[in-house]
Design an enzyme around this catalytic site. Structure first.
Site, mmCIF file in Angstrom:
data_model
loop_
_atom_site.group_PDB
_atom_site.id
_atom_site.type_symbol
_atom_site.label_atom_id
_atom_site.label_comp_id
_atom_site.label_asym_id
_atom_site.label_seq_id
_atom_site.Cartn_x
_atom_site.Cartn_y
_atom_site.Cartn_z
ATOM 1 N N GLU A 198 53.856 101.680 85.235
ATOM 2 C CA GLU A 198 53.088 100.704 84.906
ATOM 3 C C GLU A 198 52.480 100.317 86.241
ATOM 4 O O GLU A 198 52.918 99.925 86.980
ATOM 5 C CB GLU A 198 53.933 99.335 84.780
ATOM 6 C CG GLU A 198 54.607 99.319 83.216
ATOM 7 C CD GLU A 198 53.694 99.442 82.097
ATOM 8 O OE1 GLU A 198 52.622 99.343 82.206
ATOM 9 O OE2 GLU A 198 54.259 99.912 80.874
ATOM 10 N N CYS A 256 48.484 91.916 87.976
ATOM 11 C CA CYS A 256 47.834 93.391 87.889
ATOM 12 C C CYS A 256 47.112 93.261 86.571
ATOM 13 O O CYS A 256 46.172 94.349 86.605
ATOM 14 C CB CYS A 256 49.169 94.305 87.570
ATOM 15 S SG CYS A 256 50.074 93.660 86.246
#
Length: 457
Positions: A211, A245
């Protein structure tokens, strides 16, 4: 080499091989103890986040604690059905027989988390790993040391170390952990470290999820509610002081609404935070390294609002900036802070061309009333996931997979997708001894060949 790493992983392998974690009731009880331990440390978490980020309790609960508790609750409710053997059809050419998919855990897994959401981004995948029946080695981020210490206390209260263990520390601990062999690795963080993790996994052919991040665009077309759009952009961008993010990394705004939207964003920043440097709801940058990097961006364009900094507080005001060029670092690197570049576009074609010419983003946001434009974005652009007419919220739905694509990552988790990520699906065909078809055995004749070709086309 950290000797505790080697001993702990050895103990976890022994515990996994005992078969204890394969029992669904055992997993459910472990998850319930985990939830209780989180509740017990709730106040400690608020204080830890205040020390690390100056983050308000509401934001801590809504973006960190609640996300993990929902993952636990969802897994507890559905785990029995997720883990059950699944019967699938058997092709007539190999009948009679029974075809079954068995869900089994991988074994001992490693989960490495970043500092920006140090609780949620470590423990949400951890829920999937435990629900699937694995043992887990976990590495927290040293930048958020106070939160890491509370996480360790939570895990130690809920799990024996042979079931789940937390490791704190710096690169030496990362190196020691990555030197070992695991059955699965789950990493959240930057692209550079992701390469290191992938290289370590490759040595042992270990499957993994990455990720990562990237520059997530926010496209604003002309047919919008300007005030609502501004409010939702401000919230999604400046929550956690932009250290998210999937925060909007830059705005692509239709020329006809650009100035109106910028003014509305200024007004919403004031409405939400008043004077942000005095607001108890506006966090600070995690450390000096990140602060200095972000401050350097402020000279790479025209500041449209904000831009104020306070060095000793690591404070950067919510900022809009018109970049001087798309080639400056501000537009080449993930911002990961409270600075939002604004780029004018004439319409959706410009936006699609701009995004398609760059690496695939982790998230994408589109503001428009037109379903046709929404469908076009889905059809023509590749990105990890997104929200239309809002920001960030897709990460909060446990029914949606969350993950990247291309440079923004590989694999996904949340809810059942998290369980599936840490589960090996083992296919089993069971045949009876009766009705043994002779055609598949040698010697092969031409008419048998023709028959097989007829059957399979």
């Amino acid at each position: 080499m950290n000797p505790d790493v080697k001993k702990t992983i050895a103990d976890q392998r022994v515990f996994f091989l005992s078969g204890a974690t394969k029992d669904v009731v055992f997993r459910i009880k472990a998850l319930k103890r985990f939830a209780e331990a989180i509740h017990d440390q709730e106040e400690a978490l608020y204080e830890a986040f205040r020390l690390d980020f100056r983050k308000p309790p509401f934001e801590v609960y809504s973006t960190e604690i609640a996300q993990v508790l929902e993952e636990i609750s969802f897994a507890v409710r559905h785990l029995a059905s997720w883990a059950a053997a699944e019967c699938v059809p058997t092709h007539f050419s190999i009948a009679p027989g029974r075809s079954t998919v068995i869900k089994e855990p991988y074994g001992t897994v490693l989960i490495i988390a970043p500092w920006n959401y140090p609780f949620m981004l470590l423990l949400s995948p951890f829920v999937g790993a435990i629900a699937a029946g694995n043992t887990a080695m976990m590495k927290t981020a040293p930048a958020s040391a106070n939160v890491s210490a509370v996480i360790r206390r939570i895990i130690e209260a809920a799990f024996p170390r042979e079931h789940a263990a937390v490791f704190e520390g710096h690169r030496d601990v990362n190196k020691a952990l990555l030197a070992e062999r695991y059955d699965y690795i789950f990493f959240t963080g930057g692209e550079a470290t992701g390469r290191v993790v992938m290289e370590a996994a490759a040595k042992h052919l270990t499957p993994l999820t990455l990720e990562l991040g990237g520059k997530s665009p926010c496209i604003v077309l002309s047919d919008i509610d300007v005030r609502v759009t501004a409010r939702r952009i401000v919230w999604g961008k400046f929550i956690n002081a932009g250290q998210t993010c999937i925060a909007p990394d830059y705005l692509l705004v239709a020329r006809s609404v650009k100035e109106t939207l910028i003014e509305a964003i200024r007004n919403e920043i004031t409405r939400m935070y008043g004077e942000p440097k005095k607001s108890p709801d506006y966090p600070r940058i995690i450390n000096k390294e990140q602060y200095d990097r972000l401050v350097s961006y402020l000279a790479q364009g025209e500041v449209l609002c904000g831009g104020e900094t306070i060095d000793d507080e690591r404070y950067i005001a919510p900022t809009l900036i018109a970049p001087s060029s798309v080639a400056v670092p501000l537009m080449q690197e993930e911002v990961f802070g409270p600075i939002l570049p604004v780029i004018e576009i004439s319409g959706i074609e410009d936006a699609i061309a701009f995004v398609a010419g760059r690496e695939k983003p982790l998230a994408l946001y589109l503001f428009t009333r037109k379903r046709s434009e929404q469908r076009r974005i889905i059809r023509e652009l590749s990105f990890g996931g997104g929200t239309f007419n809002d920001t960030v919220l897709h990460i909060a739905n446990v029914h949606l997979p969350f993950g990247g694509v291309g440079f923004s990552g590989m694999g996904a988790y949340h809810g059942k997708t998290g369980f599936d990520t840490f589960t090996h699906r083992k296919g089993i065909l069971t045949k009876p001894f009766v009705f043994d078809v002779p055609l598949r055995y040698p010697p092969y004749t031409k008419w048998v060949h023709r028959l097989v070709k007829f059957i399979f086309g």
